[in-house]
Motif scaffolding. Structure first.
Motif, PDB file in Angstrom:
ATOM      1  N   GLY A 132      28.224  11.169  -4.229  1.00  0.00           N
ATOM      2  CA  GLY A 132      28.860  10.690  -5.453  1.00  0.00           C
ATOM      3  C   GLY A 132      27.932  10.446  -6.619  1.00  0.00           C
ATOM      4  O   GLY A 132      28.398  10.231  -7.736  1.00  0.00           O
ATOM      5  N   TYR A 133      26.641  10.450  -6.402  1.00  0.00           N
ATOM      6  CA  TYR A 133      25.723  10.279  -7.524  1.00  0.00           C
ATOM      7  C   TYR A 133      25.746  11.525  -8.404  1.00  0.00           C
ATOM      8  O   TYR A 133      25.852  12.652  -7.907  1.00  0.00           O
ATOM      9  CB  TYR A 133      24.294  10.011  -7.039  1.00  0.00           C
ATOM     10  N   GLU A 134      25.618  11.296  -9.721  1.00  0.00           N
ATOM     11  CA  GLU A 134      25.705  12.403 -10.668  1.00  0.00           C
ATOM     12  C   GLU A 134      24.345  12.837 -11.203  1.00  0.00           C
ATOM     13  O   GLU A 134      24.241  13.896 -11.828  1.00  0.00           O
ATOM     14  CB  GLU A 134      26.633  12.007 -11.819  1.00  0.00           C
ATOM     15  N   MET A 135      23.327  12.018 -10.974  1.00  0.00           N
ATOM     16  CA  MET A 135      21.968  12.416 -11.328  1.00  0.00           C
ATOM     17  C   MET A 135      21.003  11.766 -10.344  1.00  0.00           C
ATOM     18  O   MET A 135      21.024  10.551 -10.148  1.00  0.00           O
ATOM     19  CB  MET A 135      21.617  12.021 -12.773  1.00  0.00           C
ATOM     20  N   VAL A 136      20.173  12.581  -9.739  1.00  0.00           N
ATOM     21  CA  VAL A 136      19.149  12.122  -8.792  1.00  0.00           C
ATOM     22  C   VAL A 136      17.805  12.530  -9.384  1.00  0.00           C
ATOM     23  O   VAL A 136      17.570  13.707  -9.638  1.00  0.00           O
ATOM     24  CB  VAL A 136      19.334  12.752  -7.403  1.00  0.00           C
ATOM     25  N   TYR A 137      16.947  11.550  -9.639  1.00  0.00           N
ATOM     26  CA  TYR A 137      15.691  11.867 -10.315  1.00  0.00           C
ATOM     27  C   TYR A 137      14.493  11.367  -9.515  1.00  0.00           C
ATOM     28  O   TYR A 137      14.558  10.360  -8.821  1.00  0.00           O
ATOM     29  CB  TYR A 137      15.661  11.282 -11.731  1.00  0.00           C
ATOM     30  N   GLY A 138      13.410  12.116  -9.622  1.00  0.00           N
ATOM     31  CA  GLY A 138      12.183  11.737  -8.945  1.00  0.00           C
ATOM     32  C   GLY A 138      11.382  10.734  -9.748  1.00  0.00           C
ATOM     33  O   GLY A 138      11.279  10.834 -10.976  1.00  0.00           O
ATOM     34  N   VAL A 139      10.820   9.757  -9.053  1.00  0.00           N
ATOM     35  CA  VAL A 139       9.957   8.748  -9.663  1.00  0.00           C
ATOM     36  C   VAL A 139       8.587   8.835  -9.005  1.00  0.00           C
ATOM     37  O   VAL A 139       8.484   8.803  -7.772  1.00  0.00           O
ATOM     38  CB  VAL A 139      10.537   7.326  -9.486  1.00  0.00           C
ATOM     39  N   ALA A 210      17.221   6.906  -7.934  1.00  0.00           N
ATOM     40  CA  ALA A 210      15.830   7.355  -7.967  1.00  0.00           C
ATOM     41  C   ALA A 210      15.343   7.697  -6.567  1.00  0.00           C
ATOM     42  O   ALA A 210      15.727   7.064  -5.585  1.00  0.00           O
ATOM     43  CB  ALA A 210      14.944   6.267  -8.570  1.00  0.00           C
ATOM     44  N   LEU A 211      14.487   8.700  -6.509  1.00  0.00           N
ATOM     45  CA  LEU A 211      13.792   9.051  -5.277  1.00  0.00           C
ATOM     46  C   LEU A 211      12.292   9.019  -5.549  1.00  0.00           C
ATOM     47  O   LEU A 211      11.795   9.802  -6.362  1.00  0.00           O
ATOM     48  CB  LEU A 211      14.186  10.459  -4.804  1.00  0.00           C
ATOM     49  N   PRO A 212      11.553   8.113  -4.928  1.00  0.00           N
ATOM     50  CA  PRO A 212      10.100   8.092  -5.151  1.00  0.00           C
ATOM     51  C   PRO A 212       9.419   9.268  -4.465  1.00  0.00           C
ATOM     52  O   PRO A 212       9.835   9.716  -3.400  1.00  0.00           O
ATOM     53  CB  PRO A 212       9.677   6.765  -4.518  1.00  0.00           C
ATOM     54  N   PHE A 213       8.378   9.781  -5.095  1.00  0.00           N
ATOM     55  CA  PHE A 213       7.595  10.850  -4.496  1.00  0.00           C
ATOM     56  C   PHE A 213       6.181  10.801  -5.045  1.00  0.00           C
ATOM     57  O   PHE A 213       5.920  10.216  -6.098  1.00  0.00           O
ATOM     58  CB  PHE A 213       8.229  12.224  -4.773  1.00  0.00           C
ATOM     59  N   VAL A 214       5.270  11.402  -4.311  1.00  0.00           N
ATOM     60  CA  VAL A 214       3.877  11.517  -4.743  1.00  0.00           C
ATOM     61  C   VAL A 214       3.647  12.978  -5.117  1.00  0.00           C
ATOM     62  O   VAL A 214       3.819  13.866  -4.280  1.00  0.00           O
ATOM     63  CB  VAL A 214       2.901  11.088  -3.639  1.00  0.00           C
ATOM     64  N   PRO A 215       3.305  13.264  -6.373  1.00  0.00           N
ATOM     65  CA  PRO A 215       3.095  14.661  -6.770  1.00  0.00           C
ATOM     66  C   PRO A 215       2.004  15.320  -5.930  1.00  0.00           C
ATOM     67  O   PRO A 215       0.968  14.720  -5.652  1.00  0.00           O
ATOM     68  CB  PRO A 215       2.674  14.556  -8.238  1.00  0.00           C
TER      69      PRO A 215
END
Length: 338
Positions: A132-139, A210-215
């Motif tokens: 149901g989320y409309e935007m999922v973004y990486g942090v 938000a989804l945390p990630f390490v580049p």
């Protein structure tokens, strides 16, 4: 979910009807990525095929001066690719806008071509979109690999932006994100030419997580974003989404005026009641130089905002497409509301 998930995520979205089957558009801006583009596009296609057979990859060549053009044209014969070559380098914000404008899927993924955005996160992004989320973004969860100057500048930028604007931007969020078609249509409807995408993502709203990630390290080559270009992008964001610099300088001007008035009163009292001769030529010269500098800086800040207005009223296109190689299996009439 990790602690960072809990920090950025709102309450779970309400239950909704199942979404339409996924038709995914992957927007990949590319600038001088000849060392990465072939390996990345093949890896991206393999990852996305595990999620859906209906997808397209929209590669936007932002005026590359290497072999990115030739490699992309060759890959368009093998992959479900739509290749857009811009007429010159318009910048990443324009390249992202071009990809968003030409995406046909009911979901759109924005991802860089240098392997720094982890492909293994796409499955989790898909699940969150399905829920149901409309935007999922990486942090970005860890900036230890960046220089101290860049980390300090990033922290200062987000602090200033979020204190001076009604639109709150999550710190350390970037362009790595999965968006529903309704978010994409909202972004396409925004008319401004000076596009600061991180601000626009926040401005349109919708249900986000938000989804945390390490580049990861770049597979090859070096980033084209140096401190000068990052500074220009930060200035674009400040002048596009907040009038805080104008308000700060108004307060500075008011403070200096009050100090000048108090100092003038002190000189008059000293001369009238204590009989001290009028002195202070060095002070007078220093004051003139100070006020001249303040005035010029004030004019410069006003000029930045006026310059943005000047760019907007000309209504030039955000980008120009020099070549459009359309081998995408998705077609406009196939698009359905999610």
């Amino acid at each position: 979910m990790t602690d960072l998930h809990a920090e950025y995520a709102p309450a779970a979205p309400p239950a909704q009807l199942p979404r339409q089957p996924l038709r995914l558009s992957c927007v990949v801006p590319a600038y001088n990525e000849q060392a990465n583009i072939e390996g990345f596009l093949r890896a991206l296609a393999q990852t996305v095929r595990a999620l859906t057979p209906d997808f397209e990859i929209v590669v936007v060549n932002d005026g590359s001066r290497d072999a990115t053009h030739e490699l992309s044209l060759r890959l368009a014969q093998e992959l479900p690719l739509r290749y857009l070559a811009l007429s010159r380098n318009f910048g990443k914000e324009a390249a992202l806008s071009a990809g968003i404008d030409h995406a046909r899927g009911n979901a759109v993924l924005l991802i860089d071509a240098d392997f720094q955005h982890p492909l293994e996160m796409l499955a989790e992004m898909h699940e969150l979109w399905q829920s149901g989320y409309e935007m999922v973004y990486g942090v970005i969860a860890d900036r230890a690999a960046e220089s101290g100057a860049k980390r300090m500048g990033t922290q200062l930028f987000y602090r200033v932006m979020n204190s001076g604007s009604s639109v709150k931007m999550p710190p350390n969020a970037g362009d790595f994100r999965w968006m529903d078609r309704k978010v994409v249509d909202a972004l396409k409807a925004l008319p401004e030419n000076n596009r600061f995408m991180k601000g626009l993502y926040a401005w349109v709203g919708f249900k986000t997580v938000a989804l945390p990630f390490v580049p990861k390290d770049r597979a090859a080559g070096s980033s084209s974003f140096n401190l000068r270009r990052l500074g220009s992008l930060a200035l674009l964001g400040l002048t596009s989404f907040t009038t805080l610099p104008l308000r700060i300088w108004s307060m500075v001007g008011a403070g200096i005026s009050l100090l000048a008035l108090a100092y003038g009163l002190w000189i008059a009292i000293e001369a009238l009641f204590f009989g001290n001769p009028l002195r202070g030529w060095p002070t007078l010269a220093a004051s003139i130089m100070l006020f001249s500098g303040v005035q010029l800086l004030s004019i410069g800040i006003l000029g930045e905002y006026i310059g943005r207005i000047y760019e907007e009223v000309k209504r030039r296109p955000i980008y120009l497409v020099a070549h459009d190689e359309d081998r995408s299996p998705l077609r406009e009439h196939e698009r359905e509301p999610s």
